[in-house]
Design a protein around this motif. Sequence first.
Motif: not given
Ligand SMILES: Cc1cc2nc3c(=O)[nH]c(=O)nc-3n(C[C@H](O)[C@H](O)[C@H](O)COP(=O)(O)OP(=O)(O)OC[C@H]3O[C@@H](n4cnc5c(N)ncnc54)[C@H](O)[C@@H]3O)c2cc1C
Length: 508
Positions: A308, A313, A365
Motif C-alpha cells: 500500500q 501511495r 476516517y
Molecule cells: C475514493 C478514495 C479516496 C482516497 N483518498 C485518500 C486520501 O485523501 N488520502 C490518503 O492518504 N489515502 C486516500 N485513499 C487511499 C486509502 O483509502 C487510505 O490511504 C487509507 O484508507 C488510509 O487509512 P489507513 O492509514 O488506515 O490505511 P491502511 O489500510 O492501514 O494502509 C496503510 C497505508 O498505506 C497507504 N495506502 C493504502 N492504500 C492507499 C492508496 N490507495 N493510495 C495511497 N496510499 C494508500 C496509506 O499511507 C495508509 O496509511 C483513498 C482511497 C479511495 C478509494
Amino acid sequence: MKPRNLLVIFGDQLSMDMASLKAADPAQDHVLMVEVAAEAETVNHHKQKLVFFFAAMRHFRDELRAAGWSVDYVTLDAPENTGTFEGEIARAVERLSPDRLVFTAPSEWRVERMVGTLENALDIPVKTLEDTRFLCGRNEFAAWAEGRRGLRMEYFYREMRRKTGLLMNDDKPEGGRWNFDAENRKPAGTDLFMPRPPRIKPDQTTADVITMVGETFDTHCGKLKGFGYAVTRADAEKCLDYFISHALPLFGDYQDAMLTGEPYLYHSVLSPYINVGLLDPLDVCRRAEEAYKKGRAPLNAVEGFIRQIIGWREYVRGIYWLKMPDYVDANHLEAKRPLPDFYWTAETEMACLKAAIGQTMELAYAHHIQRLMITGNFALLAGINPKEVHEWYLGVYVDALEWVELPNTLGMSQFADGGLLGSKPYAASANYINKMSDYCSGCRFRADRKVGEDACPFNALYWHFLDRNRDRIGSNARLRNTYSTWDRMHADTRADYLAAAERFLASL
Ligand SMILES: Cc1cc2nc3c(=O)[nH]c(=O)nc-3n(C[C@H](O)[C@H](O)[C@H](O)COP(=O)(O)OP(=O)(O)OC[C@H]3O[C@@H](n4cnc5c(N)ncnc54)[C@H](O)[C@@H]3O)c2cc1C
C-alpha cells in the motif's frame, strides 16, 4: 538579523528531514509557516481535519524553535493575516528582507503554481528542492511511464521493492511471490478482538486550535468533539508502535472486511501522519518488515501493508504529477448527477452508506474498502459527477491531500480517467457488500432481492450502470462475463432492473 534564506514550510511538510531544512543553517536562515484561510476553504474540509493540520503545524513550529530555528509563524486569527499564501509570503519578504526564498517542492499542483509566480511577483530569487520523502521522484515516475501501454501498479511496485530491498532476497521476492492479495479477502467475524488505535488527549496547543476551528469554521462538515489524532512525531510513533504490535498481524486477512461499529478493524490509521511528515513512509515499512523478520507478523500481512505504501501511495503520486492539471476534469463516463445530500448528513436508509458516512462525519476516517466499495461504488453506479465526488473525499478525510485523493477518487473509484489507473471499474452489487460486511443484516433493504420495495438499490443500480455505459466500457475484456450474464437475462428481467434503478435515481 536579515536572513540569508527564508524557508517556507507548508502544512504537510512537518519533518526535520525536509530537503529545505536539511540544506539550511539555523544560524543564518529563517523559517516561515502560515495558517491561511484560502487553504482551509478550498473545499468543505471536516473540522477535525482542520484541527489536525493547524495543531500539527503549531507543534512542529515549537519543535523547530526548540531545535534552534527562528520561526515566523502566522496564526489564522492574527489580525494582519491576509488569508493567502501569496499575501503572507509577500508580507514576510517585506518584514525580513531575505536574500532568497527556499521551498521543498509542494505536494499539490495548485501550490506549486503559486510558488512559480513568486520570483517575478516579489522580485526575489526562489529555489525549490525535490521532496525526498518519496521513494520515486516525479521525473523518475515519468521515465518509468514513458512508452508503456498500461501503467499497472503491480509492475511499478516490483520496481520499488527492488529499489528499497524491502522483503527481497537478492533479486527474488520473499516467499517466492510479489503479491499475497489472494490470501487477504476474509470477511471479519464479530467475535474477533478488535484493536483500537490510540486516541491522543489534546494538550493546550491543540485545545486552542479546537476552539479556533469551532469558532471560525462552524459551518464546515463533521464533528469537532472527540478529536483524538496525534499531532506530534512522538505521539504518531506511539500509534505506529500500537499498529505494529496489535493490528499488523491480521491486517492482511481482514483488509477488505467491514463491520458495523468497527471503523478501523486492522487498518493502521497512519495515513494522516505519513502524509504530513510526522512519520516517514520508508521507516514505517521497515518497522513492518522487522515485525515479519522477528516472526511477529505473517508475510501476507506485511507484504500487503508495504505494497500500500511503496506501491499504491507512490504510484498515485506519480499519476497525479503525470496528468495534472487536466486530470481533475476527467469524466470518461460523463457522469452528471449532483452528489446526494446524504453524503453530508448520513441520512439514508441504506445501512452500509449510513455506517460509512456516519463514521466519516464522526471521525474524519473510513478505511479503504469503505471508501472504494461503499461511498465510491454508490457514486459510480449512480453516475454522480466525479468532480463533486472528488471534492467530497478531499474535504471529509483527515488524510486527504489532492495528490493522493484525486487519483484514488477519479481514477480508482470513479473510472473517470477511462482506465488509466484501474483496469476495470470497481463496481459491485449488494452481493459483494453482503459477503464482506455485516451491514446488510441490519438494513431495511435486502441484498438477495433483485427488484421491488425491499430490494437493495445496489442491485438495480449495478445493472443500470453497466447497461448505460456499454459504449464506454463494454469492450473491456474483464467485463466480458458480466455483460454475457446481462445479455442472457430475460428481457423482462432487464427491463425491471432498469426501471427500478430509474425510480431510485429519480428519488435521490
Ligand atoms: C475514493 C478514495 C479516496 C482516497 N483518498 C485518500 C486520501 O485523501 N488520502 C490518503 O492518504 N489515502 C486516500 N485513499 C487511499 C486509502 O483509502 C487510505 O490511504 C487509507 O484508507 C488510509 O487509512 P489507513 O492509514 O488506515 O490505511 P491502511 O489500510 O492501514 O494502509 C496503510 C497505508 O498505506 C497507504 N495506502 C493504502 N492504500 C492507499 C492508496 N490507495 N493510495 C495511497 N496510499 C494508500 C496509506 O499511507 C495508509 O496509511 C483513498 C482511497 C479511495 C478509494
